[in-house]
Design an enzyme around this catalytic site. Structure first.
Site, PDB file in Angstrom:
ATOM      1  N   ASP A 120      -3.343   2.595  -5.610  1.00 18.38           N
ATOM      2  CA  ASP A 120      -2.222   2.633  -4.675  1.00 18.38           C
ATOM      3  C   ASP A 120      -2.112   1.391  -3.811  1.00 18.38           C
ATOM      4  O   ASP A 120      -1.503   1.419  -2.749  1.00 18.38           O
ATOM      5  CB  ASP A 120      -2.321   3.889  -3.791  1.00 18.38           C
ATOM      6  N   GLU A 121      -2.695   0.301  -4.236  1.00 17.21           N
ATOM      7  CA  GLU A 121      -2.776  -0.863  -3.359  1.00 17.21           C
ATOM      8  C   GLU A 121      -2.835  -2.126  -4.209  1.00 17.21           C
ATOM      9  O   GLU A 121      -3.530  -2.152  -5.227  1.00 17.21           O
ATOM     10  CB  GLU A 121      -4.076  -0.734  -2.562  1.00 17.21           C
TER      11      GLU A 121
ATOM     12  N   ASP B  71       0.861  -1.185   0.000  1.00 14.68           N
ATOM     13  CA  ASP B  71       0.000   0.000   0.000  1.00 14.68           C
ATOM     14  C   ASP B  71       0.900   1.240   0.000  1.00 14.68           C
ATOM     15  O   ASP B  71       1.748   1.386   0.875  1.00 14.68           O
ATOM     16  CB  ASP B  71      -0.875  -0.023   1.271  1.00 14.68           C
TER      17      ASP B  71
END
Lengths: 362, 437
Positions: free
Chosen positions: B104-105, B10
Site C-alpha cells: 500500500d505504499e 500511501d
C-alpha cells in the site's frame, strides 16, 4: 571378570573401540557402551553403532574371565585421567571397579545381553599391503560425500578392475579413482560400496604390514594387527562414473604440485561465500585469481607448461586443493576441455590415479 | 543536477478500505483487519476504529478491548495483492521509476515526468483522482525533493482520527524546494527514519527533542554519540539531505516465510514438517522470480521471544523445495527446540540468476551424464518444473510434499498467510488455519 593391565594399553584400546560407539545412544542405549570380554589373558573390546563395529584385543593379566559393557565415554575418561602404570578392573554385579594406586572408581554397567551379536566374518580372506591401501584410501576418501541424504555417494566403490582393485568415490562435484594393481580382492565384475566413514577409521589404524579383508554379503571386515573393523555395506547402484571421464582433452597444463597448491591456499582467502578461484591458463603459465565483492581480491601467477588454447576455468578452491593434495608426484597435469566441462588432475607418468572435478560457472 | 521531485504515495487504511468496498454495509462502522487468534495483530484499522485508539501492529486482543463493537475481518492477502498491483500499474503509467515499499505504499521519482504531466503536486492530485475513480480507494501523497521528506509529508496529508470520527486530510502535502528545513525542523526527532527508542535515549542526553535541535549539533558530537555511520546519516537527514534514489523493481534480495504457532511447538518432527512446507513455498517463489539461492536461513523464536537465526551456504545454489528443506532441516537439527518454538521461519538469500556471471554455480558431474542414477537433486529439478506447471494450472495445493498431508486435508503455505498472527488454536494439532484465511 578381573584383570590388570597398563594404563596406556587400556586407554588406546578403549579409544579405538570407542570410535565406533554411537554418538547418541539412540534406540539402543547399550550402543553407548564398549563391550569387554576377557578370555584368559586376552581382553577384547568392542564398540558398535550397528553400521560400524570396531573390535580390538589386548594382552592383559587376566584373573577371572567374563563379559561386561561399560559406558564408553565415562570409562575412557576415567582411565585416561590415571597416571601411567598398572590399572585393575574388577566387574562385580552391575558395576565395574577401576582402581589404580590409591584411586578407585565404580561405574554402573550397561546390560551386556543387549549388546548386538555380530555375524562371524566371511571365511574367504585376501591380504593387502597395509601402507598401499592406506595411501590409496586417503586419495579417494576425501571425494566421498558427507551428505547422508545421498547415501550412495557417501560410499567408496571397491571394484574388480583387470587383475587389480579399483577404488572410486564422488560427491557429484569431484570424483577420485585409484587402481591398486595385483590386489585381486573381488571376482571379475564384482563390486561393493563401503561407507567412507568406516574407511576413514580404517586409514587411522593402518600402519606397516598387512591388512586382511573379508567380504561378506552385507559386511566387509578389515583385520589389522589386533583390530578388526566390520562395516555394513551400502546397498544400491553407484553412478556410472566411467561415462563421466572424458577420453580426450584439448588443453593440458603441467605444473609444480607444490607451487600450485601454495598459490591456491593463498588466493582462496579471497574466494569467500562460494565464489570460485579462477585459473587462467595460457602459454605464459597459469594465473590464479579470486574476487569477492565487498571483501577483496587476490591473484598469483605460477609457472606452467601449457598446450592448448588459452582459457579460464573457475573451481571451488577446497575441491581443487583436495585434488592437488592427493595427487602423487612433484608435478601434476590439469586437463581441461572448456570452462563448464569436467577437468582432470593426473599424476605425471602414472596411470593409476585421477581426480576429476567440475568447474564452478564463472 | 536539477532538483528532483519525489512522490510518496500511501493508501489510506488500505486493507480496511478494500474490505469496505466488498462489504459496503460496514461503511461508517469501525472495521479491523488482522489476525483474530490470541496472538493475532491488527493489520489495518478503518479511521472509525482508529477513533477508539486502535492502530496497526497492535495485538488483536487489545484492539477488541478498546473497541468491542468493531467488525473484525480476517486478512485476504491475495485480494489485497491483486488490488495493489492494479494501483501500482496506475503509478507506472506516470513513470517507470516506481519503488513499491509494501502493498500500500510506494515512492515515485517524477522528475522526468514533470514535463509531460505537470509539476509534482499536479501529478499527485491526478493520481489520487484516478485511483479513487478506478479503484474507489483514497490515498495520501507527499511531494518533496528527497525521499524521506516525501514520506514525512504524506503524514501531513493523511486523514486523522478524532473522537468524532475521521477528519479528512488535505490528501496532498508539498515540501517546496528551498523550504525543506522550515518543514523539517519543528518535527519531533522520532519522525526521522532510524530514530528508535535507543537512539532517542542517547539524543535525550543532548536535549535533542526536534529535528532542528539535531541539526544544531555538530557532526562530530553526533558521530561520537551514535557511531560514525548513524551519526552521519542522521546529520544528513536533519539538514534535509537524503541521497537515496528511487529504485524501481529493487532486485530481490531474499525470500522468506515465517509462521507463529498457536501454541509453542516442541516436537522436532512437527517442526520438520513445518520446515518442509515453508521451504516448498519459499522455493516456489524463488523459481517464480527466476532465481537460485546461495544461502538458506532458519529463524527460530522461542517462547520467551529469544530469537536466533542460523544460515548455511550449500555446496551448490538451491532452487527446489527439497533442497531448501534439506539445508533448513540441517540447521534446525542443531537448534535445541526443547523449550518450545513460538515462531519458525525459513528463508533464502544471496539470490542469483541460475548460471549468471559470477553466479558461482558449482556444476555437478551428474549433469554431464544426462539422467542421473542417484542424484536426488537432478530428478527433483525436473520434477519441480512439472510441479510448477501443475500448480500454475490447478492451484498451489495441486501438488504438495507428502508430509503436508494430514487427516483433515492438505496444508499449503500461501504468501501473506498468517502475517498477522495465527488464528484459533488448530484442531487436533493440525494447522489448518492457513486454509481458512
Amino acid at each position: 571378570m578381573k584383570f590388570r593391565c597398563e594404563r596406556d594399553d587400556l586407554v588406546e584400546a578403549l579409544g579405538t573401540a570407542g570410535r565406533a560407539v554411537a554418538n547418541r545412544g539412540g534406540a539402543l542405549p547399550v550402543l553407548s557402551g564398549v563391550r569387554m570380554e576377557l578370555t584368559g589373558s586376552r581382553l577384547q573390546l568392542t564398540g558398535s553403532d550397528l553400521d560400524l563395529t570396531i573390535a580390538v584385543s589386548a594382552e592383559v593379566g587376566g584373573e577371572t574371565d567374563g563379559v561386561a559393557v561399560v559406558p564408553a565415554k565415562i570409562a575412557s575418561d576415567v582411565v585416561r585421567s590415571l597416571d601411567a602404570g598398572s590399572v585393575e578392573v574388577l566387574v562385580e554385579g552391575d558395576e565395574a571397579q577401576i582402581s589404580s594406586g590409591r584411586f578407585s572408581s565404580s561405574i554402573r554397567l550397561l546390560p551386556a545381553d543387549e549388546f548386538p551379536r555380530l555375524a562371524p566374518p566371511a571365511e574367504r580372506a585376501v591380504t593387502l599391503d597395509a601402507a598401499d591401501l592406506a595411501t590409496a584410501l586417503s586419495q579417494v576418501v576425501p571425494a566421498a560425500s558427507n551428505d547422508d541424504a545421498r547415501p550412495i555417494l557417501t560410499g567408496v566403490l571397491m571394484a574388480a578392475e583387470g587383475s587389480g582393485l579399483r577404488l572410486v568415490a564422488t560427491d557429484s562435484y569431484r570424483l577420485a579413482v585409484r587402481d591398486l594393481e595385483g590386489s585381486a580382492v573381488l571376482d571379475e565384475g564384482q563390486s561393493v560400496l563401503v561407507p567412507s566413514r568406516a574407511l576413514r577409521e580404517l586409514v587411522r589404524a593402518l600402519g606397516e604390514g598387512e591388512v586382511t579383508l573379508r567380504l561378506g554379503e552385507r559386511e566387509a571386515t578389515f583385520e589389522v594387527d589386533t583390530m578388526r573393523l566390520t562395516t555394513r555395506l551400502i546397498e544400491g547402484e553407484f553412478p556410472n562414473y566411467r561415462g563421466l571421464i572424458p577420453s580426450t582433452y584439448p588443453n593440458r597444463m603441467v605444473v609444480s604440485r607444490e607451487a600450485l597448491g601454495d598459490a591456491v591456499r593463498r588466493v582462496r582467502l579471497m574466494a569467500r561465500e562460494a565464489t570460485p578461484v579462477r585459473l587462467t591458463m595460457s602459454d605464459d603459465g597459469v594465473e590464479l585469481d579470486a574476487v569477492t565483492q565487498d571483501i577483496g581480491q587476490a591473484s598469483e601467477a605460477v609457472d606452467a607448461r601449457f598446450e592448448g588454447s588459452e582459457l579460464t576455468v573457475g573451481f571451488n578452491p577446497d575441491y581443487l586443493l583436495d585434488g592437488i593434495e592427493v595427487t602423487p608426484g612433484d608435478e601434476v597435469a590439469l586437463e581441461t576441455t572448456d570452462a563448464n566441462k569436467p577437468a582432470v588432475l593426473r599424476a605425471i607418468g602414472r596411470e593409476d590415479f585421477l581426480y576429476l572435478l567440475m568447474p564452478v560457472r564463472i | 543536477m536539477a532538483e528532483r521531485t519525489i512522490l510518496h504515495l500511501d493508501m489510506d487504511a488500505f486493507f480496511a478500505s478494500v474490505e469496505l468496498l466488498r462489504r459496503p454495509e460496514l461503511r461508517g462502522r469501525p472495521v479491523v483487519v488482522g489476525g483474530s487468534g490470541p496472538r493475532g495483530v491488527v493489520a489495518a484499522a478503518s479511521y472509525e476504529a482508529r477513533s477508539y485508539g486502535v492502530h496497526s501492529a497492535m495485538p488483536s486482543t487489545r484492539a477488541r478491548r478498546l473497541c468491542p463493537d468493531a467488525v473484525f475481518l480476517p486478512g485476504d492477502h491475495a485480494h489485497y495483492a491483486a488490488v495493489s498491483s492494479r494501483v501500482m500499474a496506475i503509478l507506472r503509467d506516470v513513470t517507470p521509476l516506481v519503488e513499491p515499499l509494501s502493498l500500500d505504499e510506494a515512492f515515485l521519482d517524477v522528475t522526468g515526468a514533470r514535463r509531460l504531466h505537470g509539476d509534482g503536486p499536479t501529478i499527485a492530485a491526478a493520481l489520487r483522482a484516478r485511483i479513487l475513480d478506478e479503484e474507489g480507494l483514497t490515498c495520501s501523497v507527499g511531494v518533496a525533493p528527497v525521499k524521506f521528506l516525501a514520506k514525512l509529508a504524506t503524514g501531513a496529508a493523511k486523514p486523522t482520527a478524532s473522537r468524532n470520527g475521521p477528519v479528512f486530510g488535505p490528501g496532498v502535502a508539498v515540501v517546496e524546494p528551498g523550504r525543506e528545513l522550515e518543514f523539517l525542523h519543528p518535527l519531533p526527532v522520532a519522525a526521522l527514519w532510524g530514530v528508535g527508542p535507543a537512539t532517542r535515549a542517547r539524543l535525550d542526553r543532548y536535549a535533542v527533542a526536534t529535528v532542528g535541535d539535531l541539526a544544531a549539533l555538530p557532526l562530530a558530537t553526533l558521530e561520537s554519540a551514535l557511531g560514525r555511520a548513524q551519526g552521519r546519516h542522521l546529520h544528513d537527514l536533519s539538514h534535509g539531505r537524503d541521497p537515496r534514489l528511487v529504485e524501481p523493481d529493487q532486485p530481490l534480495k531474499s525470500i522468506s516465510h515465517e509462521e507463529t504457532f498457536p501454541a509453542d511447538r516442541r516436537d522436532p518432527d512437527a517442526l520438520r514438517a513445518d520446515v518442509v512446507r515453508m521451504a516448498d513455498a519459499v522455493a516456489a517463489r524463488l523459481r517464480a522470480a527466476g532465481r537460485v539461492a546461495r544461502t538458506v536461513t532458519v529463524k527460530v523464536r522461542f517462547g520467551d521471544f529469544r530469537t536466533i537465526t542460523r544460515s548455511t551456504t550449500p555446496a551448490a545454489p538451491v532452487a527446489t523445495g527439497p533442497a531448501v528443506a534439506r539445508a533448513a532441516k540441517d540447521l534446525l537439527a542443531a537448534v535445541d527446540v526443547g523449550e518450545g518454538v513460538r515462531l519458525l521461519g525459513v528463508g533464502v538469500g544471496n539470490l542469483v540468476a541460475p548460471g549468471s556471471h559470477g553466479g558461482g554455480e558449482q556444476l555437478s558431474l551428474l549433469d554431464v551424464d544426462g539422467p542421473d542414477p542417484v542424484g536426488d537433486d537432478d530428478a527433483w529439478e525436473r520434477a519441480t518444473d512439472a510441479i510448477d506447471r501443475a500448480r500454475e494450472r490447478f492451484g498451489a495445493d495441486a501438488v504438495v510434499p507428502a508430509s503436508l498431508a494430514t487427516p483433515t486435508g492438505i496444508r499449503v503455505r500461501r504468501r501473506g498467510d498468517q502475517q498477522w498472527g495465527p488464528d484459533q488454536v488448530e484442531p487436533g494439532g493440525a494447522d489448518t488455519s492457513d486454509h481458512a484465511l
